[in-house]
Design an enzyme around this catalytic site. Sequence first.
Site, PDB file in Angstrom:
ATOM      1  N   CYS A 113       0.804  -1.219   0.000  1.00 38.21           N
ATOM      2  CA  CYS A 113       0.000   0.000   0.000  1.00 38.21           C
ATOM      3  C   CYS A 113       0.839   1.272   0.000  1.00 38.21           C
ATOM      4  CB  CYS A 113      -0.943  -0.014   1.199  1.00 38.21           C
ATOM      5  SG  CYS A 113      -2.005  -1.472   1.261  1.00 38.21           S
TER       6      CYS A 113
ATOM      7  N   HIS B 183      -3.413   6.841   2.529  1.00 40.42           N
ATOM      8  CA  HIS B 183      -3.811   5.547   1.986  1.00 40.42           C
ATOM      9  C   HIS B 183      -5.221   5.234   2.462  1.00 40.42           C
ATOM     10  CE1 HIS B 183      -4.203   1.390   1.153  1.00 40.42           C
ATOM     11  NE2 HIS B 183      -3.912   0.964   2.360  1.00 40.42           N
TER      12      HIS B 183
ATOM     13  N   ASN C 198     -10.200  -0.605  -0.004  1.00 34.70           N
ATOM     14  CA  ASN C 198      -8.737  -0.554   0.047  1.00 34.70           C
ATOM     15  C   ASN C 198      -8.195  -1.140  -1.244  1.00 34.70           C
ATOM     16  OD1 ASN C 198      -5.999  -0.994   0.461  1.00 34.70           O
ATOM     17  ND2 ASN C 198      -6.234  -1.765   2.538  1.00 34.70           N
TER      18      ASN C 198
END
Length: 336
Positions: free
Chosen positions: A123, A261, A292
Amino acid sequence: MTSKIKPSKGSPYARILGVGGYRPTRVVPNEEILRYIDSSDEWIRSRSGIATRHFAGPDETVAAMSVEAGGKAIADAGLLPEQIGAVIVSTVSHFKQTPAIATRIAHELGTGKPAAFDISAGCAGFGYGLTLAKGLVVEGSAEYVLVIGVERLSDLTDREDRATAFLFGDGAGAVVVGPSAEPAIGPTVWGSEGDKSDTITQTLPWDVYRDATAAEVRYPAIHQEGQAVFRWAVFEMAKVAQKALDEAGVSAEDLDVFIPHQANMRIIDSMIKTLKLPEHVTVARDVETTGNTSAASIPLAMERLLATGQAKSGDTALVIGFGAGLVYAATVVTLP
Protein backbone atom coordinates in the site's frame (compact mmCIF):
# COMPACT_ATOMS: atom_id res chain seq x y z
CA MET A 1 41.85 12.31 -9.78
CA THR A 2 39.36 14.09 -12.03
CA SER A 3 36.36 11.98 -13.01
CA LYS A 4 35.85 11.29 -16.72
CA ILE A 5 32.11 10.85 -16.23
CA LYS A 6 29.93 13.70 -17.44
CA PRO A 7 27.40 15.08 -14.91
CA SER A 8 23.72 14.29 -15.32
CA LYS A 9 21.55 16.89 -17.01
CA GLY A 10 18.14 16.59 -15.45
CA SER A 11 15.60 19.10 -14.24
CA PRO A 12 16.31 20.96 -10.98
CA TYR A 13 12.94 19.81 -9.64
CA ALA A 14 10.04 17.51 -10.52
CA ARG A 15 6.26 17.75 -10.27
CA ILE A 16 3.09 15.79 -10.93
CA LEU A 17 1.78 16.95 -14.31
CA GLY A 18 -1.31 14.79 -14.76
CA VAL A 19 -3.45 12.18 -13.05
CA GLY A 20 -5.79 9.42 -14.22
CA GLY A 21 -7.87 6.67 -12.69
CA TYR A 22 -9.89 3.60 -13.58
CA ARG A 23 -12.52 1.89 -11.44
CA PRO A 24 -14.05 -1.40 -12.62
CA THR A 25 -17.66 -1.18 -13.73
CA ARG A 26 -19.00 -3.69 -11.20
CA VAL A 27 -19.93 -2.09 -7.87
CA VAL A 28 -20.09 -4.51 -4.94
CA PRO A 29 -22.14 -3.38 -1.90
CA ASN A 30 -21.65 -4.75 1.60
CA GLU A 31 -24.78 -6.86 1.16
CA GLU A 32 -22.96 -9.03 -1.36
CA ILE A 33 -20.00 -9.50 0.98
CA LEU A 34 -22.41 -10.60 3.72
CA ARG A 35 -23.41 -13.66 1.70
CA TYR A 36 -20.11 -15.25 2.75
CA ILE A 37 -19.44 -13.93 6.27
CA ASP A 38 -21.42 -13.62 9.50
CA SER A 39 -21.51 -9.86 9.92
CA SER A 40 -23.67 -6.84 9.13
CA ASP A 41 -23.59 -3.71 7.01
CA GLU A 42 -23.54 -1.61 10.18
CA TRP A 43 -20.53 -3.52 11.55
CA ILE A 44 -18.55 -3.17 8.31
CA ARG A 45 -19.28 0.55 8.06
CA SER A 46 -18.44 1.19 11.74
CA ARG A 47 -15.16 -0.75 11.54
CA SER A 48 -13.93 0.48 8.17
CA GLY A 49 -16.20 3.17 6.73
CA ILE A 50 -16.63 1.06 3.59
CA ALA A 51 -20.05 0.88 1.91
CA THR A 52 -19.10 -0.34 -1.58
CA ARG A 53 -16.07 -1.38 -3.59
CA HIS A 54 -15.34 -2.27 -7.22
CA PHE A 55 -14.48 -5.79 -8.42
CA ALA A 56 -12.83 -6.26 -11.80
CA GLY A 57 -14.44 -8.42 -14.47
CA PRO A 58 -12.59 -10.93 -16.68
CA ASP A 59 -11.53 -8.26 -19.18
CA GLU A 60 -10.50 -5.72 -16.52
CA THR A 61 -7.04 -7.14 -16.06
CA VAL A 62 -4.13 -5.49 -14.27
CA ALA A 63 -2.78 -4.45 -17.67
CA ALA A 64 -6.13 -3.26 -19.04
CA MET A 65 -6.93 -1.11 -16.00
CA SER A 66 -3.41 0.32 -16.04
CA VAL A 67 -3.66 1.27 -19.70
CA GLU A 68 -6.93 3.10 -19.04
CA ALA A 69 -5.56 5.01 -16.04
CA GLY A 70 -2.17 5.64 -17.62
CA GLY A 71 -3.67 6.94 -20.84
CA LYS A 72 -5.82 9.40 -18.92
CA ALA A 73 -2.82 10.62 -16.91
CA ILE A 74 -0.75 11.17 -20.04
CA ALA A 75 -3.59 13.10 -21.70
CA ASP A 76 -4.17 15.11 -18.51
CA ALA A 77 -0.49 16.10 -18.57
CA GLY A 78 -0.88 17.33 -22.15
CA LEU A 79 1.66 14.83 -23.45
CA LEU A 80 1.88 12.19 -26.14
CA PRO A 81 2.59 8.57 -25.13
CA GLU A 82 5.92 8.58 -26.97
CA GLN A 83 7.18 11.32 -24.65
CA ILE A 84 7.13 8.94 -21.66
CA GLY A 85 10.68 7.85 -20.86
CA ALA A 86 9.93 5.41 -18.04
CA VAL A 87 6.95 3.42 -16.76
CA ILE A 88 6.84 2.31 -13.12
CA VAL A 89 4.05 -0.03 -12.02
CA SER A 90 3.38 -0.82 -8.37
CA THR A 91 1.28 -3.95 -7.82
CA VAL A 92 1.05 -7.10 -5.74
CA SER A 93 -1.65 -8.71 -7.88
CA HIS A 94 0.13 -9.34 -11.19
CA PHE A 95 0.54 -13.10 -11.00
CA LYS A 96 3.40 -13.61 -13.46
CA GLN A 97 6.79 -13.47 -11.80
CA THR A 98 8.27 -12.38 -15.12
CA PRO A 99 8.17 -10.39 -17.32
CA ALA A 100 7.21 -7.20 -15.54
CA ILE A 101 3.69 -6.12 -16.46
CA ALA A 102 5.05 -2.58 -16.93
CA THR A 103 6.61 -3.62 -20.24
CA ARG A 104 3.28 -4.75 -21.67
CA ILE A 105 1.51 -1.65 -20.36
CA ALA A 106 4.15 0.60 -21.91
CA HIS A 107 3.70 -1.14 -25.26
CA GLU A 108 -0.09 -1.00 -25.22
CA LEU A 109 0.03 2.71 -24.38
CA GLY A 110 2.20 3.33 -27.45
CA THR A 111 5.09 4.76 -25.46
CA GLY A 112 7.84 3.39 -27.68
CA LYS A 113 10.76 1.88 -25.81
CA PRO A 114 10.83 3.42 -22.31
CA ALA A 115 12.42 1.92 -19.23
CA ALA A 116 9.69 -0.20 -17.66
CA PHE A 117 9.63 -2.11 -14.39
CA ASP A 118 7.40 -3.28 -11.54
CA ILE A 119 7.82 -2.64 -7.82
CA SER A 120 6.25 -4.44 -4.88
CA ALA A 121 5.74 -2.18 -1.90
CA GLY A 122 2.15 -2.95 -0.96
CA CYS A 123 0.00 0.00 0.00
CA ALA A 124 3.06 2.28 0.06
CA GLY A 125 3.82 1.37 -3.55
CA PHE A 126 2.57 4.63 -5.07
CA GLY A 127 4.81 6.66 -2.75
CA TYR A 128 7.78 4.48 -3.63
CA GLY A 129 7.06 4.86 -7.35
CA LEU A 130 6.61 8.62 -7.05
CA THR A 131 9.96 8.90 -5.29
CA LEU A 132 11.73 6.88 -7.97
CA ALA A 133 10.07 8.94 -10.70
CA LYS A 134 11.20 12.20 -9.11
CA GLY A 135 14.75 10.86 -8.97
CA LEU A 136 14.71 9.86 -12.64
CA VAL A 137 13.51 13.30 -13.73
CA VAL A 138 15.99 15.21 -11.58
CA GLU A 139 18.85 12.88 -12.50
CA GLY A 140 18.03 13.15 -16.18
CA SER A 141 17.36 9.49 -17.02
CA ALA A 142 13.82 10.34 -18.17
CA GLU A 143 12.07 13.63 -18.85
CA TYR A 144 8.59 12.24 -18.17
CA VAL A 145 7.76 9.22 -16.02
CA LEU A 146 4.43 7.40 -15.74
CA VAL A 147 3.74 5.97 -12.28
CA ILE A 148 0.88 3.49 -11.96
CA GLY A 149 -0.61 1.87 -8.88
CA VAL A 150 -2.89 -1.02 -9.83
CA GLU A 151 -4.53 -3.93 -8.02
CA ARG A 152 -7.01 -6.76 -8.52
CA LEU A 153 -7.21 -7.60 -4.83
CA SER A 154 -10.48 -9.45 -5.37
CA ASP A 155 -8.21 -12.22 -6.71
CA LEU A 156 -6.41 -12.37 -3.35
CA THR A 157 -9.38 -12.00 -1.02
CA ASP A 158 -10.72 -14.85 1.09
CA ARG A 159 -14.44 -14.11 0.95
CA GLU A 160 -15.03 -16.28 4.01
CA ASP A 161 -12.50 -14.43 6.18
CA ARG A 162 -14.61 -12.16 8.39
CA ALA A 163 -11.60 -9.94 9.17
CA THR A 164 -10.66 -9.07 5.58
CA ALA A 165 -13.46 -10.05 3.17
CA PHE A 166 -14.99 -6.56 3.17
CA LEU A 167 -11.78 -4.54 2.93
CA PHE A 168 -10.39 -4.85 -0.56
CA GLY A 169 -11.28 -3.55 -3.99
CA ASP A 170 -9.84 -3.28 -7.49
CA GLY A 171 -8.70 -0.35 -9.61
CA ALA A 172 -5.82 1.60 -11.12
CA GLY A 173 -4.51 5.12 -10.57
CA ALA A 174 -1.70 6.88 -12.39
CA VAL A 175 0.29 10.09 -12.48
CA VAL A 176 2.84 11.59 -14.86
CA VAL A 177 5.91 13.13 -13.25
CA GLY A 178 7.99 15.64 -15.20
CA PRO A 179 10.28 18.68 -14.96
CA SER A 180 9.54 21.64 -12.73
CA ALA A 181 11.11 25.06 -12.25
CA GLU A 182 10.29 24.99 -8.53
CA PRO A 183 9.97 22.34 -5.81
CA ALA A 184 6.65 20.49 -6.21
CA ILE A 185 7.42 17.07 -4.73
CA GLY A 186 8.95 17.24 -1.28
CA PRO A 187 11.48 14.94 0.35
CA THR A 188 10.14 11.43 0.93
CA VAL A 189 10.03 9.99 4.42
CA TRP A 190 10.00 6.25 3.88
CA GLY A 191 11.10 3.03 5.46
CA SER A 192 10.17 -0.46 6.60
CA GLU A 193 9.68 -2.44 9.77
CA GLY A 194 10.43 -5.98 8.68
CA ASP A 195 10.04 -7.38 12.18
CA LYS A 196 6.30 -6.85 11.62
CA SER A 197 6.20 -8.34 8.12
CA ASP A 198 3.93 -11.22 9.20
CA THR A 199 1.09 -8.87 10.14
CA ILE A 200 0.04 -8.49 6.49
CA THR A 201 0.99 -11.35 4.23
CA GLN A 202 -0.06 -13.79 1.52
CA THR A 203 -1.23 -16.96 3.23
CA LEU A 204 0.79 -19.31 1.01
CA PRO A 205 3.74 -18.81 -1.37
CA TRP A 206 3.25 -19.77 -5.01
CA ASP A 207 5.78 -22.60 -4.86
CA VAL A 208 3.45 -24.78 -2.76
CA TYR A 209 1.59 -25.51 -6.00
CA ARG A 210 4.50 -27.26 -7.69
CA ASP A 211 3.73 -30.58 -6.02
CA ALA A 212 0.18 -30.06 -4.78
CA THR A 213 -3.21 -30.33 -6.42
CA ALA A 214 -5.89 -27.69 -6.11
CA ALA A 215 -7.82 -30.01 -3.80
CA GLU A 216 -4.89 -30.25 -1.37
CA VAL A 217 -4.03 -26.54 -1.11
CA ARG A 218 -6.43 -23.62 -0.80
CA TYR A 219 -5.72 -20.69 -3.09
CA PRO A 220 -3.59 -17.97 -1.43
CA ALA A 221 -5.24 -14.89 0.02
CA ILE A 222 -4.24 -11.79 1.93
CA HIS A 223 -4.04 -12.37 5.69
CA GLN A 224 -3.95 -9.46 8.10
CA GLU A 225 -3.54 -9.13 11.84
CA GLY A 226 -6.09 -6.35 12.01
CA GLN A 227 -5.55 -5.01 15.51
CA ALA A 228 -1.75 -4.99 15.21
CA VAL A 229 -1.89 -3.18 11.87
CA PHE A 230 -4.47 -0.70 13.17
CA ARG A 231 -2.34 0.19 16.21
CA TRP A 232 0.78 0.57 14.07
CA ALA A 233 -0.96 2.78 11.54
CA VAL A 234 -2.65 4.96 14.15
CA PHE A 235 0.36 5.53 16.40
CA GLU A 236 3.30 5.40 14.00
CA MET A 237 2.08 6.77 10.68
CA ALA A 238 1.01 10.12 12.10
CA LYS A 239 4.66 10.54 13.18
CA VAL A 240 5.83 9.74 9.64
CA ALA A 241 3.31 12.17 8.18
CA GLN A 242 4.46 14.92 10.54
CA LYS A 243 8.08 14.26 9.61
CA ALA A 244 7.19 14.60 5.91
CA LEU A 245 5.63 17.98 6.66
CA ASP A 246 8.73 19.03 8.57
CA GLU A 247 11.09 17.86 5.81
CA ALA A 248 9.08 19.83 3.24
CA GLY A 249 9.04 22.93 5.45
CA VAL A 250 5.25 22.91 5.50
CA SER A 251 2.94 23.20 8.49
CA ALA A 252 -0.50 21.69 8.92
CA GLU A 253 -1.93 25.18 8.42
CA ASP A 254 -0.22 25.40 5.02
CA LEU A 255 -1.95 22.27 3.73
CA ASP A 256 -4.93 22.34 1.41
CA VAL A 257 -5.43 18.58 1.03
CA PHE A 258 -4.65 15.36 2.93
CA ILE A 259 -4.56 12.14 0.88
CA PRO A 260 -3.77 9.16 3.11
CA HIS A 261 -3.81 5.55 1.99
CA GLN A 262 -7.47 4.54 1.84
CA ALA A 263 -7.29 1.63 4.26
CA ASN A 264 -9.80 2.45 6.95
CA MET A 265 -11.87 5.52 7.85
CA ARG A 266 -11.04 5.15 11.55
CA ILE A 267 -7.31 5.30 10.79
CA ILE A 268 -7.85 8.41 8.65
CA ASP A 269 -9.86 10.13 11.39
CA SER A 270 -7.23 9.27 13.99
CA MET A 271 -4.43 10.72 11.84
CA ILE A 272 -6.39 13.93 11.30
CA LYS A 273 -6.74 14.33 15.06
CA THR A 274 -3.09 13.53 15.85
CA LEU A 275 -1.78 15.84 13.12
CA LYS A 276 -4.22 18.55 14.30
CA LEU A 277 -5.27 19.31 10.74
CA PRO A 278 -7.32 22.51 10.41
CA GLU A 279 -10.93 22.28 9.23
CA HIS A 280 -10.05 23.93 5.90
CA VAL A 281 -7.95 20.90 4.86
CA THR A 282 -9.83 18.66 2.42
CA VAL A 283 -9.45 15.00 3.36
CA ALA A 284 -9.72 12.14 0.86
CA ARG A 285 -12.34 9.60 1.95
CA ASP A 286 -12.47 7.53 -1.19
CA VAL A 287 -12.38 4.35 0.91
CA GLU A 288 -16.15 4.62 1.44
CA THR A 289 -16.96 3.72 -2.16
CA THR A 290 -13.70 2.21 -3.41
CA GLY A 291 -12.43 0.15 -0.49
CA ASN A 292 -8.74 -0.55 0.05
CA THR A 293 -7.06 -0.75 -3.37
CA SER A 294 -3.51 -0.88 -1.98
CA ALA A 295 -1.04 0.77 -4.41
CA ALA A 296 -3.91 2.30 -6.39
CA SER A 297 -5.62 4.02 -3.47
CA ILE A 298 -3.73 7.33 -3.32
CA PRO A 299 -3.77 8.17 -7.06
CA LEU A 300 -7.42 7.08 -7.30
CA ALA A 301 -8.32 9.33 -4.37
CA MET A 302 -6.29 12.18 -5.87
CA GLU A 303 -8.03 11.80 -9.21
CA ARG A 304 -11.49 11.86 -7.62
CA LEU A 305 -10.75 14.95 -5.50
CA LEU A 306 -9.62 16.87 -8.58
CA ALA A 307 -12.45 15.57 -10.78
CA THR A 308 -15.14 16.55 -8.27
CA GLY A 309 -13.63 19.95 -7.52
CA GLN A 310 -12.94 19.12 -3.87
CA ALA A 311 -9.28 19.89 -4.64
CA LYS A 312 -7.80 22.10 -7.33
CA SER A 313 -4.64 22.48 -9.34
CA GLY A 314 -1.84 24.04 -7.32
CA ASP A 315 -3.13 22.83 -3.95
CA THR A 316 -0.56 21.61 -1.45
CA ALA A 317 -1.24 18.02 -0.44
CA LEU A 318 0.23 15.62 2.10
CA VAL A 319 0.19 12.02 0.85
CA ILE A 320 1.08 8.92 2.86
CA GLY A 321 0.91 5.22 2.11
CA PHE A 322 1.53 2.32 4.47
CA GLY A 323 1.03 -1.41 4.42
CA ALA A 324 2.47 -4.90 3.97
CA GLY A 325 6.10 -5.18 4.87
CA LEU A 326 5.47 -3.16 6.97
CA VAL A 327 6.45 -0.31 4.67
CA TYR A 328 5.55 3.35 4.44
CA ALA A 329 6.18 6.48 2.35
CA ALA A 330 5.02 10.06 2.86
CA THR A 331 5.66 13.30 1.04
CA VAL A 332 4.15 16.70 0.28
CA VAL A 333 3.19 17.47 -3.32
CA THR A 334 1.66 20.22 -5.41
CA LEU A 335 -1.44 18.87 -7.16
CA PRO A 336 -1.46 18.97 -10.97
